[in-house]
Design a protein around this motif. Structure first.
Motif, PDB file in Angstrom:
ATOM      1  N   VAL A 103       0.849  -1.189   0.000  1.00 28.60           N
ATOM      2  CA  VAL A 103       0.000   0.000   0.000  1.00 28.60           C
ATOM      3  C   VAL A 103       0.888   1.244   0.000  1.00 28.60           C
ATOM      4  O   VAL A 103       1.884   1.289   0.718  1.00 28.60           O
ATOM      5  N   HIS A 104       0.567   2.229  -0.830  1.00 30.78           N
ATOM      6  CA  HIS A 104       1.350   3.475  -0.864  1.00 30.78           C
ATOM      7  C   HIS A 104       0.611   4.648  -0.225  1.00 30.78           C
ATOM      8  O   HIS A 104       1.219   5.507   0.379  1.00 30.78           O
ATOM      9  N   PHE A 105      -0.708   4.689  -0.405  1.00 34.73           N
ATOM     10  CA  PHE A 105      -1.509   5.731   0.230  1.00 34.73           C
ATOM     11  C   PHE A 105      -1.993   5.193   1.577  1.00 34.73           C
ATOM     12  O   PHE A 105      -2.718   4.194   1.619  1.00 34.73           O
ATOM     13  N   ALA A 106      -1.574   5.855   2.659  1.00 37.53           N
ATOM     14  CA  ALA A 106      -1.882   5.323   3.987  1.00 37.53           C
ATOM     15  C   ALA A 106      -3.368   5.454   4.323  1.00 37.53           C
ATOM     16  O   ALA A 106      -3.897   4.651   5.086  1.00 37.53           O
ATOM     17  N   GLY A 107      -4.023   6.456   3.755  1.00 43.31           N
ATOM     18  CA  GLY A 107      -5.436   6.693   4.085  1.00 43.31           C
ATOM     19  C   GLY A 107      -5.543   7.762   5.166  1.00 43.31           C
ATOM     20  O   GLY A 107      -4.738   7.790   6.091  1.00 43.31           O
ATOM     21  N   PRO A 120       1.244  10.157  -1.783  1.00 47.10           N
ATOM     22  CA  PRO A 120       1.247   8.894  -1.047  1.00 47.10           C
ATOM     23  C   PRO A 120       2.281   8.884   0.071  1.00 47.10           C
ATOM     24  O   PRO A 120       3.468   9.110  -0.182  1.00 47.10           O
TER      25      PRO A 120
END
Lengths: 156, 244
Positions: free
Chosen positions: A55-59, A90
């Motif tokens: 995952v690159h975008f942590a949220g 990201p």
């Protein structure tokens, strides 16, 4: 009268056929992945492999666990629905290891991506002609990006 | 080293066990996720799209999409009153860096249409695969098994929406996974996460609490190319009839 007189060739043929079938089954068991057919005509294990990608975008929920102050500032303003990584990019690596510097977005590029005037954009969306609006002064001189309304306190 | 018959007899079962573990694949990575409880789709709210290209950049960063290829892209439509059936469509570099501005009072209307894999419930692309390398997962996501794909590109031709490409270095089919590695962990897709206006929303059609159900009840939504009966699950709100 003997029923199977001179039937040897039939048994030999049956033997060859049996051997062929057995070797086909043996090779098939060896080369077809075990999870093939688990859910359908495909390799079931592929689903877990795709789900295991990094995952690159942590949220934004992850961001807000540490940066709750900014989340609060943001929730009061027009950018309340804009997620952190929409502007900051990201940052899953930064979330995993906070010592990694996320860097600051370049406002000269960032703000106009959304807010440069264009008749193609929805009419009710705030848009400006950047040159006329500020004459080249960086947006952050007047607007605080997390709550951009000037009355909210201006630049910080 | 001389391999005697005895050594060979010992080595063969060991090699077989090793090969078994290769065939078995990697174990389940999201233990709290049950595939049968979800049915994924997406909602795209056209009047909210500002054509910033955030989704395109986010998708490329999240999924290592090679330059010049797109799992999602944004098109800008220009429709003249006297040419409703022939819209002018541009998508410079997939809309990644935005679009040229349009002067005030333009002739006709302009709007943006973000596109991505429609994750069709009856997808033409999975039906043509000769080896079973592309499939609809039990939770409704169209995926490619890149270890199994031959790169024959039948699926690239079969997709009526142009959502697939052959990866330039891997030489296998590649496409939007609806960020399967994210949605199985409870996150939203990278494009939805990066969309500043909420024009894109991930939707779980099997979850009664998902806001998609209230939205579908109260809005007139469309899918792309409904006449092809693909069972597309990317729903567009406010879609113009000129969109192809």
């Amino acid at each position: 009268m003997k029923l199977f007189k001179d039937a040897g060739h039939l048994f030999r043929l049956a033997g060859v056929f049996l051997l062929g079938t057995l070797s086909f089954l043996a090779i098939r068991a060896f080369v077809v992945p075990h999870s093939f057919g688990q859910y359908g005509h495909y390799r079931g294990a592929a689903i877990a492999e795709i789900a295991a990608h990094p995952v690159h975008f942590a949220g934004h929920q992850t961001c807000e666990t540490c940066h709750s102050d900014i989340a609060q500032t943001k929730s009061a303003g027009k950018h309340a629905q804009v997620n952190c990584e929409a502007c900051h990019g990201p940052l899953a690596k930064h979330a995993d290891d906070p010592s990694i510097d996320p860097g600051k977005p370049d406002v000269a590029v960032l703000c106009v991506r959304c807010h440069s005037a264009s008749a193609a954009r929805p009419k009710d969306f705030p848009q400006v002609d950047a040159d006329q609006h500020s004459g080249g002064i960086p947006c952050t001189t007047c607007h605080q990006p997390h709550n951009p309304v000037i009355a909210a306190g201006g630049a910080k | 080293m001389n391999i005697t018959r005895r050594h060979l007899l010992i080595l063969l079962p060991a090699a077989a066990v090793a090969w078994e573990s290769v065939l078995a694949g990697t174990p389940e990575s999201s233990p709290n996720y049950t595939m049968t409880e979800h049915w994924w789709g997406m909602l795209i709210d056209i009047p909210k799209c500002i054509g910033c290209g955030n989704c395109v950049r986010a998708c490329q960063a999240e999924n290592d999409v090679p330059d010049g290829f797109f799992r999602t892209w944004v098109e800008r439509y220009h429709v003249n009153d006297w040419q409703l059936a022939n819209p002018q469509v541009i998508s410079p570099d997939g809309g990644k860096e935005g679009f040229p501005s349009v002067a005030e009072d333009p002739e006709g209307k302009y709007f943006f249409v973000p596109k991505l894999c429609n994750h069709c419930a009856d997808s033409p692309c999975t039906q043509v695969c000769p080896v079973g390398a592309t499939f609809i997962s039990p939770d409704g996501v169209v995926l490619v098994d890149q270890k199994y794909c031959l790169g024959c590109a039948y699926c690239v031709q079969a997709c009526p929406y142009g959502c697939r490409y052959i990866h330039p270095t891997k030489k296998v089919a590649d496409k939007c996974t609806l960020c399967y590695h994210r949605i199985t962990k409870g996150l939203t897709t990278a494009c939805c996460e990066a969309c500043p206006t909420g024009a894109r929303q991930l939707a779980d059609l099997k979850n009664p609490a998902d806001p998609i159900h209230a939205f579908l009840k109260t809005h007139s939504v469309q899918v792309l190319k409904p006449q092809m009966a693909t069972g597309a699950k990317v729903f567009y709100n406010g879609l113009d009839g000129s969109v192809r």
